[in-house]
Scaffold this motif. Structure first.
Motif, PDB file in Angstrom:
ATOM      1  N   ASN A   1      -3.721  -4.121   6.043  1.00  0.00           N
ATOM      2  CA  ASN A   1      -2.831  -3.232   5.322  1.00  0.00           C
ATOM      3  C   ASN A   1      -1.658  -2.847   6.207  1.00  0.00           C
ATOM      4  OD1 ASN A   1      -4.573  -3.243   3.111  1.00  0.00           O
ATOM      5  ND2 ASN A   1      -5.735  -1.489   3.900  1.00  0.00           N
ATOM      6  N   GLN A   2      -0.602  -2.308   5.567  1.00  0.00           N
ATOM      7  CA  GLN A   2       0.532  -1.845   6.357  1.00  0.00           C
ATOM      8  C   GLN A   2       0.050  -0.856   7.408  1.00  0.00           C
ATOM      9  OE1 GLN A   2       3.197  -0.615   3.053  1.00  0.00           O
ATOM     10  NE2 GLN A   2       4.804  -1.652   4.220  1.00  0.00           N
ATOM     11  N   PRO A   3       0.447  -1.037   8.659  1.00  0.00           N
ATOM     12  CA  PRO A   3      -0.031  -0.150   9.726  1.00  0.00           C
ATOM     13  C   PRO A   3       0.701   1.182   9.715  1.00  0.00           C
ATOM     14  CG  PRO A   3       1.521  -1.711  10.627  1.00  0.00           C
ATOM     15  CD  PRO A   3       1.326  -2.103   9.185  1.00  0.00           C
ATOM     16  N   ASN A   4       0.062   2.183  10.278  1.00  0.00           N
ATOM     17  CA  ASN A   4       0.737   3.440  10.557  1.00  0.00           C
ATOM     18  C   ASN A   4       1.593   3.265  11.805  1.00  0.00           C
ATOM     19  OD1 ASN A   4      -0.876   4.825   8.499  1.00  0.00           O
ATOM     20  ND2 ASN A   4      -2.551   4.652   9.984  1.00  0.00           N
ATOM     21  N   ILE A   5       2.627   4.105  11.938  1.00  0.00           N
ATOM     22  CA  ILE A   5       3.521   4.015  13.085  1.00  0.00           C
ATOM     23  C   ILE A   5       3.795   5.420  13.600  1.00  0.00           C
ATOM     24  CG2 ILE A   5       5.788   3.285  13.910  1.00  0.00           C
ATOM     25  CD1 ILE A   5       5.756   1.226  11.554  1.00  0.00           C
ATOM     26  N   LEU A   6       3.483   5.633  14.875  1.00  0.00           N
ATOM     27  CA  LEU A   6       3.721   6.903  15.548  1.00  0.00           C
ATOM     28  C   LEU A   6       4.760   6.674  16.638  1.00  0.00           C
ATOM     29  CD1 LEU A   6       3.149   9.850  16.392  1.00  0.00           C
ATOM     30  CD2 LEU A   6       1.130   9.009  17.632  1.00  0.00           C
TER      31      LEU A   6
ATOM     32  N   LEU B   1      11.525   2.807   5.512  1.00  0.00           N
ATOM     33  CA  LEU B   1      10.071   2.956   5.512  1.00  0.00           C
ATOM     34  C   LEU B   1       9.599   3.698   4.265  1.00  0.00           C
ATOM     35  CD1 LEU B   1       9.693   3.806   9.299  1.00  0.00           C
ATOM     36  CD2 LEU B   1       8.727   1.787   8.181  1.00  0.00           C
ATOM     37  N   THR B   2      10.309   4.762   3.884  1.00  0.00           N
ATOM     38  CA  THR B   2       9.940   5.516   2.684  1.00  0.00           C
ATOM     39  C   THR B   2      10.018   4.631   1.448  1.00  0.00           C
ATOM     40  OG1 THR B   2      10.768   7.574   3.672  1.00  0.00           O
ATOM     41  CG2 THR B   2      10.445   7.557   1.295  1.00  0.00           C
ATOM     42  N   GLN B   3      11.090   3.856   1.355  1.00  0.00           N
ATOM     43  CA  GLN B   3      11.277   2.968   0.199  1.00  0.00           C
ATOM     44  C   GLN B   3      10.194   1.903   0.119  1.00  0.00           C
ATOM     45  OE1 GLN B   3      13.528   5.136  -1.394  1.00  0.00           O
ATOM     46  NE2 GLN B   3      14.001   3.185  -2.338  1.00  0.00           N
ATOM     47  N   ASN B   4       9.549   1.622   1.230  1.00  0.00           N
ATOM     48  CA  ASN B   4       8.507   0.597   1.257  1.00  0.00           C
ATOM     49  C   ASN B   4       7.111   1.193   1.346  1.00  0.00           C
ATOM     50  OD1 ASN B   4       9.648  -2.408   1.548  1.00  0.00           O
ATOM     51  ND2 ASN B   4      11.100  -0.982   2.513  1.00  0.00           N
ATOM     52  N   GLY B   5       6.950   2.422   0.850  1.00  0.00           N
ATOM     53  CA  GLY B   5       5.630   2.996   0.671  1.00  0.00           C
ATOM     54  C   GLY B   5       5.132   3.908   1.758  1.00  0.00           C
TER      55      GLY B   5
ATOM     56  N   ARG C   1      -1.835  14.664   5.450  1.00  0.00           N
ATOM     57  CA  ARG C   1      -0.995  13.635   4.847  1.00  0.00           C
ATOM     58  C   ARG C   1      -1.685  13.005   3.641  1.00  0.00           C
ATOM     59  NH1 ARG C   1      -2.288   8.316   6.011  1.00  0.00           N
ATOM     60  NH2 ARG C   1      -4.217   8.116   7.195  1.00  0.00           N
ATOM     61  N   ASP C   2      -0.914  12.233   2.908  1.00  0.00           N
ATOM     62  CA  ASP C   2      -1.439  11.457   1.792  1.00  0.00           C
ATOM     63  C   ASP C   2      -2.183  10.242   2.349  1.00  0.00           C
ATOM     64  OD1 ASP C   2      -1.903   9.816  -0.377  1.00  0.00           O
ATOM     65  OD2 ASP C   2       0.175   9.777  -1.082  1.00  0.00           O
ATOM     66  N   PRO C   3      -3.502  10.197   2.225  1.00  0.00           N
ATOM     67  CA  PRO C   3      -4.258   9.101   2.850  1.00  0.00           C
ATOM     68  C   PRO C   3      -4.134   7.771   2.116  1.00  0.00           C
ATOM     69  CG  PRO C   3      -5.739  10.509   1.625  1.00  0.00           C
ATOM     70  CD  PRO C   3      -4.394  11.160   1.562  1.00  0.00           C
ATOM     71  N   THR C   4      -3.472   7.772   0.973  1.00  0.00           N
ATOM     72  CA  THR C   4      -3.322   6.513   0.234  1.00  0.00           C
ATOM     73  C   THR C   4      -2.086   5.726   0.676  1.00  0.00           C
ATOM     74  OG1 THR C   4      -1.988   7.476  -1.566  1.00  0.00           O
ATOM     75  CG2 THR C   4      -4.399   7.622  -1.764  1.00  0.00           C
ATOM     76  N   ARG C   5      -1.316   6.296   1.579  1.00  0.00           N
ATOM     77  CA  ARG C   5      -0.088   5.647   2.035  1.00  0.00           C
ATOM     78  C   ARG C   5      -0.108   5.552   3.557  1.00  0.00           C
ATOM     79  NH1 ARG C   5       4.184   9.787   0.022  1.00  0.00           N
ATOM     80  NH2 ARG C   5       5.698   8.210   0.666  1.00  0.00           N
ATOM     81  N   PRO C   6       0.504   4.515   4.107  1.00  0.00           N
ATOM     82  CA  PRO C   6       0.677   4.474   5.556  1.00  0.00           C
ATOM     83  C   PRO C   6       1.699   5.541   5.959  1.00  0.00           C
ATOM     84  CG  PRO C   6       1.913   2.693   4.556  1.00  0.00           C
ATOM     85  CD  PRO C   6       1.118   3.339   3.444  1.00  0.00           C
ATOM     86  N   PHE C   7       1.695   5.945   7.229  1.00  0.00           N
ATOM     87  CA  PHE C   7       2.636   6.979   7.652  1.00  0.00           C
ATOM     88  C   PHE C   7       3.531   6.492   8.776  1.00  0.00           C
ATOM     89  CE2 PHE C   7      -0.995   7.870  10.532  1.00  0.00           C
ATOM     90  CZ  PHE C   7      -0.350   7.955  11.761  1.00  0.00           C
ATOM     91  N   PHE C   8       4.717   7.093   8.803  1.00  0.00           N
ATOM     92  CA  PHE C   8       5.611   7.008   9.948  1.00  0.00           C
ATOM     93  C   PHE C   8       5.863   8.432  10.409  1.00  0.00           C
ATOM     94  CE2 PHE C   8      10.066   7.358  11.524  1.00  0.00           C
ATOM     95  CZ  PHE C   8       9.887   6.673  12.721  1.00  0.00           C
TER      96      PHE C   8
ATOM     97  N   LEU D   1      -7.682   6.662  13.118  1.00  0.00           N
ATOM     98  CA  LEU D   1      -6.374   6.040  12.908  1.00  0.00           C
ATOM     99  C   LEU D   1      -5.973   5.055  13.997  1.00  0.00           C
ATOM    100  CD1 LEU D   1      -4.484   9.262  11.733  1.00  0.00           C
ATOM    101  CD2 LEU D   1      -5.353   7.403  10.297  1.00  0.00           C
ATOM    102  N   LEU D   2      -6.690   5.035  15.116  1.00  0.00           N
ATOM    103  CA  LEU D   2      -6.288   4.147  16.213  1.00  0.00           C
ATOM    104  C   LEU D   2      -6.324   2.680  15.817  1.00  0.00           C
ATOM    105  CD1 LEU D   2      -7.807   5.545  19.543  1.00  0.00           C
ATOM    106  CD2 LEU D   2      -5.404   5.433  18.869  1.00  0.00           C
ATOM    107  N   GLU D   3      -7.273   2.313  14.956  1.00  0.00           N
ATOM    108  CA  GLU D   3      -7.442   0.915  14.568  1.00  0.00           C
ATOM    109  C   GLU D   3      -6.234   0.348  13.850  1.00  0.00           C
ATOM    110  OE1 GLU D   3      -9.762  -1.258  15.050  1.00  0.00           O
ATOM    111  OE2 GLU D   3     -11.378  -0.111  15.956  1.00  0.00           O
ATOM    112  N   ASN D   4      -5.429   1.230  13.217  1.00  0.00           N
ATOM    113  CA  ASN D   4      -4.326   0.720  12.405  1.00  0.00           C
ATOM    114  C   ASN D   4      -3.034   1.493  12.659  1.00  0.00           C
ATOM    115  OD1 ASN D   4      -3.261  -1.086  10.523  1.00  0.00           O
ATOM    116  ND2 ASN D   4      -3.543   0.349   8.832  1.00  0.00           N
TER     117      ASN D   4
END
Length: 479
Positions: free
Chosen positions: A2-7, A91-95, A175-182, A276-279
């Protein structure tokens, strides 16, 4: 996957040589060490305009400062005012759920520029003003450019550093857990005032922190080119401090970095505990550095190593780490702040706009090809790098400096004055003149010749801006 999270984690005014795992054995940075061990450190990362607002604009848009004309803290020239497709917007436009916490340094202050939500430092001061019993931040009176050390007027738990982490954690937990986050976690430190909490100041009580470096061109302050001292004269007069005083300044600076690092331990812990570390990709860098007394200079603006050379570490998600083989690596490729934009978009699987200046660093981990790097600050300070050779020119006095960073990493030997390097000097001067013409920075050109302004003679020849900033601040930042 799935799309990864980005910190994305940024500090403010942290120079390149302030991480223990990368060679500084006088500083405590356990969590940046962990990040370095788990990821890849890009050890030659530079800001093309080492000032707060331009570097942040470059992260947001992927465009170098000289491309957009925002070569200073010029709010009216921020490219986000006209470029809709910012990093958080794409990023927002892409989910992605997008959040900025801490110092953004946007203009207007509360402009989101593509973020779904921003939580500014200004909110910290607003919250603290409602609870004076917790202490008044910055009640010590030191300004945002002054480097005289001072102890924080609030407890660590109520510091702006801790606030930034706590609000970042709050986002992760709600946060919304159904979406990846930046998430962009943006610290204000170690930017002055150099006001660490007392427990961090005490950590360095007996530590032998390295002294500032001097070179054959800067050892005698009366003989060195004054154009490079102009910023110091304007912001903090670091040239006036004795070596004993400078050691205390460096102690406070190190203490602030350690305070940021220890707070990152809380953030990384929650990232792990929330699974969250895995993704999640983690990127750490700074907008610019700090001269910290090197060559009698203080502050930023300059292209000397202390001011323009910044840390950059990228830690992949665990699965991606095995794919990219990034763990514990060092990349000596010449990279820059502009590379962050395309790299993050590539992590998210989003096409990079063709107008972006940088490159996707994940495609260049093994690439040792050298590229020419250009820098411009306020059309008065310029830099050209080709490989490890580095050329500096300032319009204030027209002084040229030339260094070989391979053998001289702290710029102590000016090759520009040596007969055997005159052809090299001419080559770099020609590159700079061509670049000025291409980018429209022609204020100091007469045909194919560089022209210059008078250099300041002393502190009386420049306007002073120590960054006065009272506890009643009602804007995001003054620096």
């Amino acid at each position: 996957m799935n799309q990864p999270n980005i910190l994305l984690i940024t500090t403010d005014q942290q120079r390149f040589d302030t991480i223990a795992a990368l060679g500084n054995d006088h500083i405590f940075t356990p969590h940046l060490n962990w990040l370095t061990d788990e990821g890849t450190a890009f050890t030659r990362c530079y800001a093309d305009c080492p000032i707060c607002m331009p570097s942040r604009a470059t992260i947001m848009t992927g465009k170098r400062a000289y491309t957009t004309g925002c070569v200073g803290n010029f709010g009216d020239k921020l490219p986000m005012r006209t470029q809709k497709e910012t990093l958080p917007y794409l990023l927002t436009q892409n989910g992605y759920q997008t959040r900025g916490v801490g110092k953004m340094h946007f203009e207007p202050t509360w402009a989101n520029y593509g973020f779904e939500h921003i939580d500014l430092d200004l909110n910290y001061y607003r919250e603290m003003a409602k609870h004076p019993e917790l202490g008044i931040p910055k009640d010590h009176g030191n300004g945002e450019n002054e480097v005289e050390p001072v102890i924080s007027t609030v407890h660590e738990s109520n510091s702006i550093t801790q606030w930034t982490v706590k609000h970042s954690i709050d986002f992760l937990e709600t946060r919304d857990p159904t979406r990846p986050f930046f998430l962009w976690t943006s610290f204000t430190k170690p930017h002055p005032p150099l006001d660490p909490c007392f427990n961090y100041w005490a950590l360095y009580e007996d530590e032998d922190i390295p002294d500032p470096v001097l070179g054959d061109w800067s050892e005698e302050i009366d003989a060195m080119p004054k154009g490079y001292l102009r910023v110091t004269y304007c912001l903090n007069n670091a040239h006036r401090f004795s070596l004993r005083q400078m050691r205390k300044i460096r102690r406070a600076y190190y203490a602030l970095i350690t305070q940021v690092d220890y707070s990152l331990g809380l953030l990384f812990a929650r990232v792990r505990e929330l699974g969250l570390l895995e993704n999640t990709w983690i990127i750490f860098t700074s907008d610019h550095g700090e001269m910290l007394g090197d060559h009698h200079m203080g502050a930023k603006f300059l292209f000397q190593e202390g001011a323009s050379h910044v840390p950059l570490i990228i830690r992949p998600p665990m699965a991606a780490g095995r794919i990219h083989d990034m763990s514990g690596k060092r990349c000596e490729r010449l990279v820059e702040i502009a590379d962050i934009f395309p790299t993050i978009l590539s992590m998210a699987g989003i096409p990079v706009p063709k107008e972006a200046d940088g490159v996707n660093l994940l495609e260049h981990l093994q690439d040792t090809r050298e590229e020419i790097f250009y820098g411009n600050v306020e059309n008065n300070y310029f830099c050209v790098m080709d490989g490890y050779k580095k050329y500096l020119w300032t319009a204030f006095g027209g002084a040229e400096l030339l260094f070989d960073l391979k053998s001289d990493p702290y710029e102590q030997h000016n090759l520009a004055v040596l007969p055997e390097y005159q052809q090299t000097l001419l080559h770099f001067r020609s590159l700079l003149i061509s670049h000025m013409k291409q980018t429209g920075a022609t204020q100091h050109l007469s045909g194919d010749q560089l022209t210059h302004l008078d250099a300041p003679r002393d502190t009386h020849d420049v306007a002073k801006w120590p960054g006065f900033h009272s506890p009643k601040v009602d804007i995001d930042t003054l620096h």
